[in-house]
Design a protein around this motif. Sequence first.
Motif, mmCIF file in Angstrom:
data_model
loop_
_atom_site.group_PDB
_atom_site.id
_atom_site.type_symbol
_atom_site.label_atom_id
_atom_site.label_comp_id
_atom_site.label_asym_id
_atom_site.label_seq_id
_atom_site.Cartn_x
_atom_site.Cartn_y
_atom_site.Cartn_z
ATOM 1 N N GLY A 1 -9.601 -9.560 -20.909
ATOM 2 C CA GLY A 1 -10.650 -8.556 -21.084
ATOM 3 C C GLY A 1 -10.238 -7.130 -20.745
ATOM 4 N N VAL A 2 -8.954 -6.921 -20.486
ATOM 5 C CA VAL A 2 -8.463 -5.588 -20.114
ATOM 6 C C VAL A 2 -7.708 -5.001 -21.308
ATOM 7 N N HIS A 3 -8.148 -3.830 -21.747
ATOM 8 C CA HIS A 3 -7.490 -3.161 -22.865
ATOM 9 C C HIS A 3 -6.077 -2.752 -22.485
ATOM 10 N N MET A 4 -5.222 -2.657 -23.480
ATOM 11 C CA MET A 4 -3.826 -2.252 -23.238
ATOM 12 C C MET A 4 -3.759 -0.925 -22.495
ATOM 13 N N SER A 5 -4.632 -0.006 -22.825
ATOM 14 C CA SER A 5 -4.614 1.320 -22.202
ATOM 15 C C SER A 5 -5.056 1.284 -20.736
ATOM 16 N N GLU A 6 -5.623 0.173 -20.292
ATOM 17 C CA GLU A 6 -6.090 0.041 -18.911
ATOM 18 C C GLU A 6 -5.170 -0.814 -18.052
ATOM 19 N N ARG A 7 -4.145 -1.378 -18.648
ATOM 20 C CA ARG A 7 -3.293 -2.332 -17.927
ATOM 21 C C ARG A 7 -2.490 -1.694 -16.803
ATOM 22 N N CYS A 8 -2.073 -0.476 -16.948
ATOM 23 C CA CYS A 8 -1.342 0.173 -15.868
ATOM 24 C C CYS A 8 -2.261 0.356 -14.660
ATOM 25 N N TYR A 9 -3.503 0.735 -14.920
ATOM 26 C CA TYR A 9 -4.473 0.866 -13.836
ATOM 27 C C TYR A 9 -4.685 -0.478 -13.141
ATOM 28 N N LEU A 10 -4.804 -1.531 -13.915
ATOM 29 C CA LEU A 10 -4.928 -2.877 -13.363
ATOM 30 C C LEU A 10 -3.727 -3.202 -12.480
ATOM 31 N N MET A 11 -2.527 -2.931 -12.977
ATOM 32 C CA MET A 11 -1.316 -3.252 -12.221
ATOM 33 C C MET A 11 -1.196 -2.386 -10.969
ATOM 34 N N LYS A 12 -1.721 -1.179 -11.035
ATOM 35 C CA LYS A 12 -1.759 -0.334 -9.830
ATOM 36 C C LYS A 12 -2.598 -1.018 -8.758
ATOM 37 N N GLN A 13 -3.741 -1.564 -9.146
ATOM 38 C CA GLN A 13 -4.614 -2.255 -8.206
ATOM 39 C C GLN A 13 -3.922 -3.485 -7.609
ATOM 40 N N VAL A 14 -3.231 -4.235 -8.456
ATOM 41 C CA VAL A 14 -2.503 -5.424 -7.991
ATOM 42 C C VAL A 14 -1.360 -5.012 -7.066
ATOM 43 N N LEU A 15 -0.658 -3.961 -7.435
ATOM 44 C CA LEU A 15 0.442 -3.450 -6.607
ATOM 45 C C LEU A 15 -0.060 -3.052 -5.223
ATOM 46 N N ASN A 16 -1.148 -2.304 -5.171
ATOM 47 C CA ASN A 16 -1.684 -1.861 -3.885
ATOM 48 C C ASN A 16 -2.123 -3.043 -3.025
ATOM 49 N N PHE A 17 -2.767 -4.009 -3.631
ATOM 50 C CA PHE A 17 -3.152 -5.216 -2.890
ATOM 51 C C PHE A 17 -1.914 -5.935 -2.358
ATOM 52 N N THR A 18 -0.922 -6.094 -3.209
ATOM 53 C CA THR A 18 0.291 -6.807 -2.817
ATOM 54 C C THR A 18 0.984 -6.101 -1.659
ATOM 55 N N LEU A 19 1.049 -4.784 -1.731
ATOM 56 C CA LEU A 19 1.681 -4.033 -0.635
ATOM 57 C C LEU A 19 0.918 -4.186 0.676
ATOM 58 N N VAL A 20 -0.375 -3.900 0.642
ATOM 59 C CA VAL A 20 -1.170 -3.828 1.872
ATOM 60 C C VAL A 20 -1.491 -5.206 2.443
ATOM 61 N N GLU A 21 -1.912 -6.118 1.595
ATOM 62 C CA GLU A 21 -2.411 -7.404 2.074
ATOM 63 C C GLU A 21 -1.355 -8.507 2.144
ATOM 64 N N VAL A 22 -0.247 -8.332 1.426
ATOM 65 C CA VAL A 22 0.755 -9.395 1.375
ATOM 66 C C VAL A 22 2.072 -8.968 2.015
ATOM 67 N N LEU A 23 2.679 -7.921 1.486
ATOM 68 C CA LEU A 23 4.034 -7.569 1.924
ATOM 69 C C LEU A 23 4.088 -6.993 3.331
ATOM 70 N N LEU A 24 3.206 -6.076 3.652
ATOM 71 C CA LEU A 24 3.260 -5.469 4.983
ATOM 72 C C LEU A 24 3.046 -6.493 6.106
ATOM 73 N N PRO A 25 2.068 -7.404 5.977
ATOM 74 C CA PRO A 25 1.930 -8.415 7.028
ATOM 75 C C PRO A 25 3.119 -9.389 7.102
ATOM 76 N N GLN A 26 3.866 -9.507 6.023
ATOM 77 C CA GLN A 26 5.011 -10.426 5.978
ATOM 78 C C GLN A 26 6.341 -9.684 6.129
ATOM 79 N N SER A 27 6.294 -8.428 6.555
ATOM 80 C CA SER A 27 7.487 -7.577 6.521
ATOM 81 C C SER A 27 8.638 -8.069 7.383
ATOM 82 N N ASP A 28 8.372 -8.928 8.340
ATOM 83 C CA ASP A 28 9.460 -9.444 9.175
ATOM 84 C C ASP A 28 10.184 -10.621 8.523
ATOM 85 N N ARG A 29 9.673 -11.118 7.410
ATOM 86 C CA ARG A 29 10.281 -12.262 6.715
ATOM 87 C C ARG A 29 11.143 -11.795 5.554
#
Length: 179
Positions: free
Chosen positions: A82-110
């Motif tokens: 349901g995401v238009h091609m022109s909106e996919r970068c915005y979508l990936m920005k949201q996924v990137l930010n989540f991955t950084l803050v909620e996943v990678l930073l808490p796991q940074s010692d691994r």
Amino acid sequence: MATVQKSVCTSLMGTLAASCLLLLALLVQEGAAVPISFHCRLDKANFQQSYITNRTFMLAKEASLADNNTDVRLIGEKLFHGVHMSERCYLMKQVLNFTLVEVLLPQSDRFQPYMQEVVSFLDRLSNKLSQCRIQDDDQHIQKNVQKLKDTVKKLGQNGAIKAIGELGLLFMALRDACV
């Protein structure tokens, strides 16, 4: 002196003409400025650095060896539903930010030595996309991102491992959507 005046006059006329064209374009668009998704772009060179590309895929491979859930895919067709091609970068920005803050930073010692360099690289990409917005309502995008977040949280520690194991997919999806 006359040549310099003529050159300056010609330059000013060109600037004035360009300004008039811009104003006309804005009037035609009923005052809307350049599309907000204009800032949703990354330079191709970000994804052509073999060292960091290798580090990203090595980190993903190392984490995927610890991922025992092969039934769940975080970054796939469902994410883009349901995401238009022109909106996919915005979508990936949201996924990137989540991955950084909620996943990678808490796991940074691994997963050293790769984690620190990959987090730094992804953080730079996130900063470059900080002005990325879309004009329209983004509820459909937020819904897809929320499903991804819920899946990661539902899987607990295994969700974080899965998200790290899919960093290669994140890398490729960012490249495909934002370049």
